[in-house]
Design an enzyme around this catalytic site. Structure first.
Site, PDB file in Angstrom:
ATOM      1  N   ASP A  31      -5.359  -3.859   4.428  1.00  7.74           N
ATOM      2  CA  ASP A  31      -5.437  -3.350   5.999  1.00  7.74           C
ATOM      3  C   ASP A  31      -7.219  -3.611   6.051  1.00  7.74           C
ATOM      4  O   ASP A  31      -7.735  -3.718   6.936  1.00  7.74           O
ATOM      5  CB  ASP A  31      -5.288  -1.689   6.230  1.00  7.74           C
ATOM      6  CG  ASP A  31      -5.474  -1.158   5.052  1.00  7.74           C
ATOM      7  OD1 ASP A  31      -6.271  -1.300   4.179  1.00  7.74           O
ATOM      8  OD2 ASP A  31      -4.952  -0.001   5.002  1.00  7.74           O
ATOM      9  N   ASP A  44      -9.649  -6.932   1.919  1.00  9.13           N
ATOM     10  CA  ASP A  44      -8.400  -7.207   1.545  1.00  9.13           C
ATOM     11  C   ASP A  44      -8.011  -8.749   1.794  1.00  9.13           C
ATOM     12  O   ASP A  44      -6.927  -9.413   1.373  1.00  9.13           O
ATOM     13  CB  ASP A  44      -7.108  -6.368   2.161  1.00  9.13           C
ATOM     14  CG  ASP A  44      -7.118  -5.137   1.386  1.00  9.13           C
ATOM     15  OD1 ASP A  44      -7.412  -4.865   0.382  1.00  9.13           O
ATOM     16  OD2 ASP A  44      -6.744  -4.046   2.212  1.00  9.13           O
ATOM     17  N   ASP A  68       0.999  -1.247  -0.043  1.00 16.93           N
ATOM     18  CA  ASP A  68       0.316   0.100   0.122  1.00 16.93           C
ATOM     19  C   ASP A  68       0.827   1.098  -0.043  1.00 16.93           C
ATOM     20  O   ASP A  68       2.141   1.094   0.172  1.00 16.93           O
ATOM     21  CB  ASP A  68      -0.884   0.204   1.397  1.00 16.93           C
ATOM     22  CG  ASP A  68      -1.891  -1.094   1.210  1.00 16.93           C
ATOM     23  OD1 ASP A  68      -1.975  -1.679   0.440  1.00 16.93           O
ATOM     24  OD2 ASP A  68      -2.773  -0.953   2.289  1.00 16.93           O
TER      25      ASP A  68
HETATM   26  P1  ATP Z   1      -3.315   2.830  -0.133  1.00 14.69           P
HETATM   27  O1  ATP Z   1      -4.090   1.534  -0.514  1.00 14.69           O
HETATM   28  O2  ATP Z   1      -2.110   3.064  -0.489  1.00 14.69           O
HETATM   29  O3  ATP Z   1      -3.585   2.991   1.583  1.00 14.69           O
HETATM   30  P2  ATP Z   1      -5.142   5.136   0.124  1.00 14.69           P
HETATM   31  O4  ATP Z   1      -5.134   5.135   1.591  1.00 14.69           O
HETATM   32  O5  ATP Z   1      -4.776   6.345  -0.654  1.00 14.69           O
HETATM   33  O6  ATP Z   1      -4.280   3.900  -0.690  1.00 14.69           O
HETATM   34  P3  ATP Z   1      -8.041   4.729   0.312  1.00 14.69           P
HETATM   35  O7  ATP Z   1      -7.940   4.908   1.847  1.00 14.69           O
HETATM   36  O8  ATP Z   1      -8.863   3.587  -0.228  1.00 14.69           O
HETATM   37  O9  ATP Z   1      -6.681   4.423  -0.476  1.00 14.69           O
HETATM   38  O10 ATP Z   1      -8.479   6.193  -0.367  1.00 14.69           O
HETATM   39  C1  ATP Z   1      -8.985   6.247  -1.809  1.00 14.69           C
HETATM   40  C2  ATP Z   1      -9.191   7.743  -2.082  1.00 14.69           C
HETATM   41  O11 ATP Z   1     -10.591   7.949  -1.281  1.00 14.69           O
HETATM   42  C3  ATP Z   1      -8.394   8.807  -1.742  1.00 14.69           C
HETATM   43  O12 ATP Z   1      -7.547   9.111  -2.537  1.00 14.69           O
HETATM   44  C4  ATP Z   1      -9.147   9.958  -1.234  1.00 14.69           C
HETATM   45  O13 ATP Z   1      -9.454  10.635  -2.395  1.00 14.69           O
HETATM   46  C5  ATP Z   1     -10.384   9.386  -0.833  1.00 14.69           C
HETATM   47  N1  ATP Z   1     -10.435   9.198   0.649  1.00 14.69           N
HETATM   48  C6  ATP Z   1      -9.557   8.798   1.259  1.00 14.69           C
HETATM   49  N2  ATP Z   1      -9.786   8.854   2.675  1.00 14.69           N
HETATM   50  C7  ATP Z   1     -11.088   9.665   2.715  1.00 14.69           C
HETATM   51  C8  ATP Z   1     -12.013  10.368   3.719  1.00 14.69           C
HETATM   52  N3  ATP Z   1     -11.787   9.945   5.171  1.00 14.69           N
HETATM   53  N4  ATP Z   1     -13.172  10.783   3.340  1.00 14.69           N
HETATM   54  C9  ATP Z   1     -13.320  10.756   2.097  1.00 14.69           C
HETATM   55  N5  ATP Z   1     -12.627  10.416   1.130  1.00 14.69           N
HETATM   56  C10 ATP Z   1     -11.534   9.760   1.191  1.00 14.69           C
END
Ligand code: ATP
Length: 905
Positions: free
Chosen positions: A641, A645, A336
């Site tokens: 996480d 997954d 990730d």
């Molecule tokens: P990784 O898989 O590398 O941890 P990540 O944490 O960026 O990736 P997600 O948490 O699934 O992946 O987030 C995907 C997208 O969702 C982000 O790019 C963002 O645009 C949006 N996002 C993340 N957190 C929030 C939140 N708390 N509220 C609203 N949108 C969010």
């Protein structure tokens, strides 16, 4: 006993009572218990734990050590020698059996305590409300009456009566066997509803697969439904792995071969060479007993357990032992991005509005910094769209920003924390925001839909719905019927798309913020309410810098021939920009989850190894990527996480879950849990995995020629019809002194310095390849030659047989001690400071052997039992020479191997 003394009594009908009545009966309130109340209840009702499976008693554990085919052979030999009246041999054989059992017992204890310590590191946590504040506690501290918060991916740690449930779906297979998730609500059900239909209850051991909820703990520990059926959840697997099984099998085959050779030797010795049968028989029994690697299984187990312990010290908690081996041969690590490769400390640096791009200064979570447009300070109060956007970010938010002793801290999602900090910089606090615009309902953020929505009332009849999420997702919600009063200009989709890409290309995480001024159609907010009609307020770009140690770890993996791939939910441009800083995917295309979805399996297999960055990927893409890589012959490690997954983690050769931000469901599916969520920890675990494998190999490489040398010595004497250089009792003595003690030191070997500089071991590679036959032969022959040479030399100088034999025994043991030092490195020379002194256990083992040999040579008791005699310093020099002969031979053999390896490479 009154009913308030036992609120978790089995007769309680919590599911049939209204939530408020349950709270009343359990003397709790929506703000939770106080810490004092919780402490009292914990003392009264005990910790929230299931009774552990009963461990085998100490005596049974000790007796089980004898249940080993190799020890059976030795015990059988002891019986035969006893029948023949050779009491000394019987005693030495039995001593060897007992010493082995004791060593096995101690080693197993060590292995178990290592695993226990690791189980402790994996104890589940629970989010409770205590004294009105959220608090993350160890689940064993839950008490009846606690108000608990559930989120997707949690394993429910106690029985709960739900008070509020939002889109909650729970998988109850652990309890009911039904694997389809069940929808949960807060309304009571009929008193006689069966367990599977009690929709207002969440039972211990079940898994939240979607949504959020608050519930009151009604039963803990053995009083829960799970406790009653006394079913333990899957813990850490037992101590066996494919390699251990391979070694076990190898040990058995070796035992059969040794017995066969012994029978042959007996036949040749008695019939052909006419040695007395009784003498030959004793010799053959002694040789067989010595050559059998009875200590092998115990040493394998302890080597693995020590490796697991070392990994735990580096924050990598292994849940399934086979993962230790698989780690050693990993060829691809998929990781990730957020929090693993990056620090997960978000700071908003940029806010893009329809008419201006605003830069925001300040670092960390301290809400001090300024907005500026084109380098000139800008007050959000003068920019209504900016102010509304900032307000949306603060309101559509589940995190909490706190100050403690001057340090600012975020509880909850750092992405949301960054928006609170932005609010603070603009003078808009969370408390004030929520006072003026109280929240009525929400749709929580889930990675699969990539947005969060909240519904507020800014006064009577003034409803607002805010959303925030991935820009493409939020853009889809805006458009057609956008609010013309607040923002007269039409939605310029191209502008926003361009700005989103532009912001992401700077390595910033981009979030869209939007609002609409209507309430939900049916009172509660659901997915239909966020389909459309929103007005896009702004895009925010937040910085999340890569971890410095991750940059180093990626470089180390590349050196070790391991590919690193980033699989992230984030925007492709953000992923590429961060990837460039980490040296992942440079000069290669980035592919999105949507593109992966369009490919069939064959196309995916074709493409998969050529791409290092997968963006906007969902859990199902992860699963397909793992399968495609495995189909290409790769050994894959995959991180995850979320609850979704789990299939990819299970499928991967090494499934890795995040210890801090990971859900219980992901941790349970994983082979290894990262206590610090850090990519560098995976690289460290790979290094340890390689070291464990090396140590197993070193032990076998040590054991085979030492047993072989001893065997050759006697066989040569029998075949050439010379006086036996060792008596059967002496052969058994050598075995007693050296086997298990010397080799055990190799389990403590640290990883060799160059271990991350060569390519991964091909999976399924046998422990010993043909190349090592040469080492086994060279060392066995030199050992035999040294001992036999000394023996014959002494005899030819007119010394007694006893003296010559004492020399031979000491020469064999000395050769083994020297060869132990050689064995510290498989290919590298040990002729340097580290090589000679890098493992103190080697010297402890040698010192123990020296002490035993001095006792053997100088004590009258030993003289009486084994026929040994004292030696003078000249003889000791000769013995040392025999040891050095083996040492030098092994080093020369290694240098030949090294040269051959260089030529092959
Ligand atoms: P990784 O898989 O590398 O941890 P990540 O944490 O960026 O990736 P997600 O948490 O699934 O992946 O987030 C995907 C997208 O969702 C982000 O790019 C963002 O645009 C949006 N996002 C993340 N957190 C929030 C939140 N708390 N509220 C609203 N949108 C969010």
């Amino acid at each position: 006993m009154t009913s308030s003394d036992r609120p978790f009594s089995e007769q309680e009908d919590w599911h049939a009572r209204p939530a408020t009545a349950v709270e009343e009966a359990l003397q709790t309130r929506p703000t939770g218990l106080t810490e004092d109340e919780a402490r009292d209840r914990l003392a009264r009702y005990g910790p929230n734990r299931l009774v552990e499976a009963r461990r085998q008693g100490t005596l049974m554990r000790f007796l089980r050590q004898f249940h080993n085919i190799l020890l059976y052979v030795m015990m059988g030999s002891a019986v035969i020698t006893a029948l023949l009246g050779h009491w000394i041999d019987t005693a030495v054989l039995l001593a060897a059996v007992i010493v082995n059992a004791i060593i096995g017992f101690i080693q197993e204890g060590k292995a178990e305590s290592a695993m226990d310590a690791i189980r402790g590191m994996l104890s589940p946590h629970a989010m409770v409300l205590r004294d009105g504040a959220r608090s993350d506690i160890d689940a064993s501290g839950l008490v009846p009456g606690d108000q608990m918060l559930l989120a997707s991916g949690d394993r429910v740690p106690a029985d709960l009566r739900l008070v509020e449930a939002k889109e909650l779906r729970v998988e109850e297979a652990a309890l009911t066997g039904e694997s389809l998730p069940v929808e949960k609500l807060a309304e009571p059900v009929a008193v006689d509803a069966p367990l599977g239909d009690r929709h207002c209850m969440a039972y211990s051991g079940t898994v939240v697969v979607h949504g959020q909820a608050r519930g009151v703990v009604v039963a803990t520990g053995t009083h829960t439904e799970l406790g009653r059926i006394n079913q333990l959840l899957s813990g850490i697997d037992s101590m066996t792995t494919p390699l251990l099984r391979q070694v076990d099998h190898f040990g058995r085959v070796l035992a059969v071969v040794i017995l066969g050779l012994s029978a042959l030797l007996f036949a040749v010795g008695t019939w052909w060479l006419a040695h007395p049968p009784a003498e030959m028989f004793m010799m053959v029994v002694a040789l067989a007993a010595s050559a059998i690697p009875e200590g092998l299984p115990a040493i394998m187990t302890v080597t693995l357990a020590l490796g697991v312990q070392r990994m735990a010290r580096r924050q990598a908690v292994v849940r399934r032992l086979p993962a230790v081996e698989a780690l050693g041969s990993v060829t691809v690590i998929c990781s990730d991005k957020t929090g693993t490769l990056t620090r997960n400390e978000m700071t908003v640096q940029r806010v893009v509005c329809a008419s201006a791009v605003v830069d925001v200064s300040g670092v960390g979570y301290e809400p001090s910094g300024q907005c500026s447009i084109d380098g000139r300070p800008a007050d959000p109060a003068n920019h209504p769209a900016l102010e509304l956007a900032i307000r949306a970010g603060v309101l559509c938010n589940d995190a909490v920003l706190r100050e403690e002793g001057g340090a600012w801290r975020v509880e909850g999602d750092p992405t949301e924390g960054a928006l609170l900090v932005l609010g603070g910089k603009a003078g808009l606090t969370q408390a004030a925001g929520q006072r003026e615009w109280p929240r009525r309902d929400s749709i929580p953020f889930e990675s699969e839909h990539r947005f969060m929505a909240t519904y507020h009332e800014a006064g009577p009849g003034a409803p607002w719905i805010f959303v925030k999420g991935a820009p493409e997702r939020v853009l889809d919600m805006c458009g057609a019927q956008a609010d013309r009063d607040a923002m007269p200009q039409a939605l310029d989709v191209d502008y926003w798309r361009r700005m989103a890409t532009d912001t992401a290309a700077k390595g910033l995480r981009v979030l869209g913020l939007a609002c609409k001024r209507t309430g939900p159609a049916r009172g509660a907010l659901d997915f239909d309410d966020v389909e459309g009609g929103f007005m896009l307020l702004a895009l925010v770009g937040m910085m999340d810098p890569p971890r410095a140690e991750a940059i180093a770890a990626v470089a180390q993996c590349h050196q070790a021939g391991i590919q690193v791939k980033m699989i992230t939910g984030d925007h492709a441009e953000t992923a590429r920009a961060i990837g460039a800083q980490l040296d992942i995917g440079v000069g290669k295309p980035a592919v999105t989850g949507a593109e992966v979805a369009l490919m069939d399996d064959a196309a995916l297999r074709e493409m998969v190894m050529g791409v290092d960055i997968y963006a906007r990927a969902s859990p199902e893409h992860k699963l397909r990527l793992v399968q495609a890589m495995q189909a290409q012959g790769q050994v894959v490690s995959m991180t995850g996480d979320g609850v979704n997954d789990a299939p990819a983690l299970k499928r991967a050769d090494v499934g890795v879950a995040m210890g801090l931000k990971g859900t219980e469901a992901a941790k349970e599916a994983a082979d290894m849990v990262l206590a610090d969520d850090n990519f560098a920890t995976i690289a460290a675990a790979v290094r340890e995995g390689r070291a464990v494998y090396d140590n197993l190999k070193k032990f076998v490489l040590f054991m085979l020629p030492t047993n072989g040398g001893e065997g050759l010595l006697v066989i040569a004497a029998i075949l050439f019809q010379i006086t036996l250089p060792l008596t059967p009792a002496q052969v058994l003595w050598i075995n007693l002194v050296t086997s298990s003690t010397l080799g055990l030191a190799l389990a403590f070997e640290p990883a060799e310095p160059g271990i991350m500089q060569h390519r991964p071991r091909p999976p399924g590679e046998p422990l010993l390849s043909g190349l090592f036959v040469q080492r086994v032969l060279v060392v066995s022959v030199l050992m035999m030659a040294g001992a036999l040479g000394l023996f014959l030399w002494e005899l030819s100088n007119g010394m007694s047989v006893e003296r010559a034999r004492t020399m031979a025994v000491n020469a064999v043991v000395a050769a083994e001690m020297f060869y132990l030092i050689n064995s510290r490195h498989i290919y590298d020379s040990v002729l340097n400071r580290e090589g000679l002194f890098g493992n103190r256990y080697v010297w402890i083992a040698i010192a123990a052997c020296v002490a035993l040999q001095l006792a053997y040579t100088y004590t009258p008791f030993m003289h009486a039992v084994f026929g040994s005699v004292p030696l003078g310093w000249r003889e000791w020099l000769d013995v040392l020479g025999a040891g050095l002969l083996v040492f030098a031979g092994a080093e020369i053999e290694k240098s030949v191997m090294r040269r051959r390896r260089v030529r092959r490479a």
